[in-house]
Design a protein around this motif. Structure first.
Motif, PDB file in Angstrom:
ATOM      1  N   THR A   2      79.672  66.936  30.632  1.00  0.00           N
ATOM      2  CA  THR A   2      79.163  66.206  29.477  1.00  0.00           C
ATOM      3  C   THR A   2      77.781  65.626  29.769  1.00  0.00           C
ATOM      4  O   THR A   2      77.380  65.502  30.929  1.00  0.00           O
ATOM      5  CB  THR A   2      80.102  65.046  29.107  1.00  0.00           C
ATOM      6  N   SER A   3      77.089  65.251  28.703  1.00  0.00           N
ATOM      7  CA  SER A   3      75.783  64.621  28.881  1.00  0.00           C
ATOM      8  C   SER A   3      75.932  63.300  29.632  1.00  0.00           C
ATOM      9  O   SER A   3      75.061  62.920  30.418  1.00  0.00           O
ATOM     10  CB  SER A   3      75.096  64.411  27.533  1.00  0.00           C
ATOM     11  N   GLY A  34      78.708  64.020  24.544  1.00  0.00           N
ATOM     12  CA  GLY A  34      79.809  64.955  24.700  1.00  0.00           C
ATOM     13  C   GLY A  34      79.450  66.164  25.535  1.00  0.00           C
ATOM     14  O   GLY A  34      78.457  66.164  26.263  1.00  0.00           O
ATOM     15  N   PRO A  35      80.266  67.220  25.423  1.00  0.00           N
ATOM     16  CA  PRO A  35      80.042  68.432  26.221  1.00  0.00           C
ATOM     17  C   PRO A  35      78.637  68.998  25.995  1.00  0.00           C
ATOM     18  O   PRO A  35      78.121  68.971  24.878  1.00  0.00           O
ATOM     19  CB  PRO A  35      81.107  69.402  25.717  1.00  0.00           C
TER      20      PRO A  35
END
Length: 82
Positions: free
Chosen positions: A2-3, A39-40
C-alpha cells in the motif's frame, strides 16, 4: 503493498522520495503519484516489484494484514540486524 507501507518504509530508512526513485529506477513523479493515492498501489506489477526490491535490499520487511495477529493491519519493519 500500500501507499501507506511505502511511506512508512521510507521513514524507517530516512529516505526521501528521490532516494526511493533512484534505488527503484522509477521516476520521481511516479513515486509521488503512487504515494498520494491511499490503499493498494495502482501500478504495473514491475513497478511494484522494483519498489519492493529496493526496500528489501535496504533491510525492510513487509508485513501482510493479519500476519502478526488477527486484528493487525499491514505494515513494515526493519529486518533483525539491519
Amino acid at each position: 503493498m500500500t501507499s501507506e507501507q511505502v511511506r512508512a518504509a521510507r521513514m524507517l530508512l530516512r529516505w526521501e522520495q528521490k532516494d526511493l526513485a533512484e534505488r527503484a529506477a522509477i521516476s520521481l513523479p511516479s513515486i509521488k503519484r503512487l504515494e498520494t493515492q491511499p490503499g493498494p498501489l495502482k501500478a504495473h506489477a514491475g513497478t511494484i516489484r522494483a519498489i519492493q526490491e529496493a526496500f528489501e535490499d535496504a533491510g525492510v520487511e513487509f508485513i501482510a494484514e493479519g500476519e502478526t495477529s488477527a486484528s493487525a493491519g499491514a505494515g513494515v519493519r526493519l529486518k533483525a540486524g539491519a
